[in-house]
Design a protein around this motif. Structure first.
Motif, short mmCIF file in Angstrom:
data_model
loop_
_atom_site.label_atom_id
_atom_site.label_comp_id
_atom_site.label_asym_id
_atom_site.label_seq_id
_atom_site.Cartn_x
_atom_site.Cartn_y
_atom_site.Cartn_z
N ARG A 1 33.73 45.60 45.35
CA ARG A 1 34.68 46.01 43.93
C ARG A 1 35.15 47.16 44.41
O ARG A 1 34.38 48.36 44.53
CB ARG A 1 33.93 45.90 42.74
CG ARG A 1 33.29 44.67 42.49
CD ARG A 1 32.73 44.24 41.34
NE ARG A 1 31.58 43.05 41.27
CZ ARG A 1 32.00 42.10 40.95
NH1 ARG A 1 33.14 41.88 40.55
NH2 ARG A 1 31.08 40.99 40.92
N SER B 1 42.26 48.76 43.13
CA SER B 1 43.11 47.93 43.52
C SER B 1 44.31 48.78 44.36
O SER B 1 44.67 48.31 45.43
CB SER B 1 44.03 47.14 42.56
OG SER B 1 44.38 47.92 41.73
N THR C 1 48.46 41.76 47.48
CA THR C 1 48.43 43.29 46.88
C THR C 1 49.57 43.51 46.13
O THR C 1 49.62 44.22 45.16
CB THR C 1 48.55 44.32 47.76
OG1 THR C 1 49.44 44.29 48.64
CG2 THR C 1 47.09 44.23 48.50
N THR D 1 48.54 44.07 42.33
CA THR D 1 47.76 45.21 41.95
C THR D 1 48.24 45.76 40.57
O THR D 1 47.55 46.58 40.02
CB THR D 1 48.45 46.41 43.01
OG1 THR D 1 47.90 45.83 44.33
CG2 THR D 1 47.68 47.77 42.74
N SER E 1 45.99 45.04 37.59
CA SER E 1 44.37 45.54 37.33
C SER E 1 43.94 46.92 38.07
O SER E 1 44.55 46.77 39.24
CB SER E 1 43.31 44.49 37.59
OG SER E 1 42.19 45.12 37.44
N ARG F 1 41.34 47.41 39.18
CA ARG F 1 40.30 47.14 40.37
C ARG F 1 40.48 46.01 40.74
O ARG F 1 41.03 44.87 40.11
CB ARG F 1 38.92 47.34 39.76
CG ARG F 1 38.77 48.99 39.31
CD ARG F 1 37.06 49.03 38.64
NE ARG F 1 36.21 48.85 39.86
CZ ARG F 1 35.85 49.65 40.87
NH1 ARG F 1 36.46 50.73 40.94
NH2 ARG F 1 34.75 49.33 41.71
N VAL F 2 39.94 45.50 41.78
CA VAL F 2 40.11 44.38 42.52
C VAL F 2 38.64 43.82 43.16
O VAL F 2 37.87 44.86 43.62
CB VAL F 2 41.20 44.40 43.98
CG1 VAL F 2 40.71 45.42 44.89
CG2 VAL F 2 41.33 42.84 44.32
N GLU G 1 40.41 38.68 43.82
CA GLU G 1 40.53 38.39 42.57
C GLU G 1 40.94 39.64 41.52
O GLU G 1 40.31 40.64 41.79
CB GLU G 1 39.15 37.90 41.67
CG GLU G 1 39.29 37.67 40.36
CD GLU G 1 38.05 37.17 39.76
OE1 GLU G 1 37.85 37.19 38.54
OE2 GLU G 1 37.25 36.39 40.37
N TYR G 2 42.00 39.53 40.98
CA TYR G 2 42.63 40.47 39.90
C TYR G 2 42.74 39.90 38.42
O TYR G 2 42.67 38.91 38.25
CB TYR G 2 43.96 40.90 40.26
CG TYR G 2 44.40 41.55 41.64
CD1 TYR G 2 44.29 42.80 41.82
CD2 TYR G 2 44.35 40.60 42.78
CE1 TYR G 2 44.72 43.38 42.84
CE2 TYR G 2 44.62 41.07 43.99
CZ TYR G 2 44.68 42.53 44.25
OH TYR G 2 45.22 43.18 45.57
N SER G 3 42.05 40.83 37.67
CA SER G 3 41.78 40.23 36.37
C SER G 3 43.05 40.89 35.67
O SER G 3 44.07 41.66 36.03
CB SER G 3 40.76 41.29 35.42
OG SER G 3 40.86 42.45 35.36
N ASN H 1 42.99 35.73 34.87
CA ASN H 1 43.00 36.54 36.12
C ASN H 1 43.75 35.49 37.36
O ASN H 1 44.22 34.41 36.83
CB ASN H 1 41.49 36.34 36.75
CG ASN H 1 40.94 34.74 36.95
OD1 ASN H 1 41.49 33.99 37.51
ND2 ASN H 1 39.91 34.50 36.21
N ARG I 1 43.54 34.51 41.48
CA ARG I 1 42.80 34.65 42.51
C ARG I 1 43.51 34.10 43.92
O ARG I 1 44.14 33.15 43.68
CB ARG I 1 41.45 33.91 42.41
CG ARG I 1 40.47 34.42 41.34
CD ARG I 1 39.32 33.72 41.18
NE ARG I 1 39.54 32.50 40.64
CZ ARG I 1 38.68 31.30 40.83
NH1 ARG I 1 37.32 31.47 41.27
NH2 ARG I 1 39.00 29.93 40.43
#
Length: 262
Positions: free
Chosen positions: A139, A142, A217, A220, A223, A225-226, A239-241, A247, A249
């Protein structure tokens, strides 16, 4: 009848931007629980899975399951007609309809735009993605992951990702030289958003295509974070929320040794 409303039209714009370089067209499945998309990229190397939950919309109504074939490029151009910072978007489609309607409304309600897009006849392709207890989870910010993919692609066509306990190394090699970027455990809690967290049950090293990682990416913007999930001999999950909506994925199979040595 299907109707969904988002106060932030930018969410759908970001979603199409995140998949348009991988998919020319895709089937959107609308159910009472939300909107789902699953499709292989045009080269059948990666899989994209987009999930927008019904509760993430400001208004959501789906009387019966609806399957819509969408031209991603056309939808992307259409969504750019909205003012991301201001417009509210409403999407409508009738049961068994051959069109989908997008309505953009300014928050001041002074301007209202309506676009009707023709749907495509596509075979419904919904793959069964098994749940896997992955050996390694990474984690990280991103933006950091995006820079790593961009920078290492200047040196080689593939990126090796090596996880050992609580550290991860991204490396590549090519005709002009080699490059590697390593992250170790950070004890500081001052800036959790910048922290890289690695959990590896056992050492693992896998190789992936730079081109596809760079395409991933594009999400990006969703989120800060990735999350990367890896296990031997199975596709990696990136996965990106999507805020409070769902999300996206990406699944990418690792390169095998024969490919690396050829």
């Amino acid at each position: 009848m299907f109707e969904a409303r988002l106060v932030q039209s930018s969410i759908l714009n970001k979603a199409t931007n995140a998949i348009k370089d991988l998919l020319n067209e895709a089937t959107w499945v609308c159910t009472e629980s939300g909107v789902q998309l699953q499709a292989m990229d045009t080269s059948h190397v990666s899989l994209v899975s987009l999930n927008l939950l019904a509760e993430g919309f400001d208004k959501y109504k789906c009387d019966r399951d609806l399957v819509m074939g969408i031209n991603i490029s056309v939808m992307s151009k259409l969504l750019k007609c909205a003012n991301d910072d201001d417009d509210v978007i409403t999407i409508k489609a009738k049961d068994n309809a051959d069109t989908i309607t997008f309505i953009f409304e300014s928050r001041s309600q002074q301007k209202k735009s309506k676009y009707v897009m023709k749907l495509m006849n596509l075979d419904k392709e919904y793959l069964n993605i098994p749940d896997i207890d992955h050996n390694c989870t990474i984690r990280m910010p991103s933006n950091e992951f995006s820079l790593i993919c961009r920078d290492l692609s200047q040196f080689g066509d593939s990126i090796d990702i090596t996880c050992i306990k609580d550290s991860v190394k991204f490396s590549t090699a090519g005709d002009i030289g080699t490059a590697n970027i390593k992250f170790t455990k950070m004890s500081s809690e001052d800036n959790k958003e910048r922290t890289v967290k690695v959990e590896a049950q056992k050492p693992i090293k896998m190789t992936f295509s730079c081109r596809y990682l760079n395409l991933f990416t594009n999400a990006t913007a969703f989120s800060p974070r990735v999350s990367l999930f890896m296990s031997p001999n199975v596709p990696m999950v990136v996965e990106y929320s999507i805020e409070d909506v769902g999300n996206i994925r990406y699944f990418l199979a690792p390169k095998i040794e024969e490919e690396n040595n050829s």
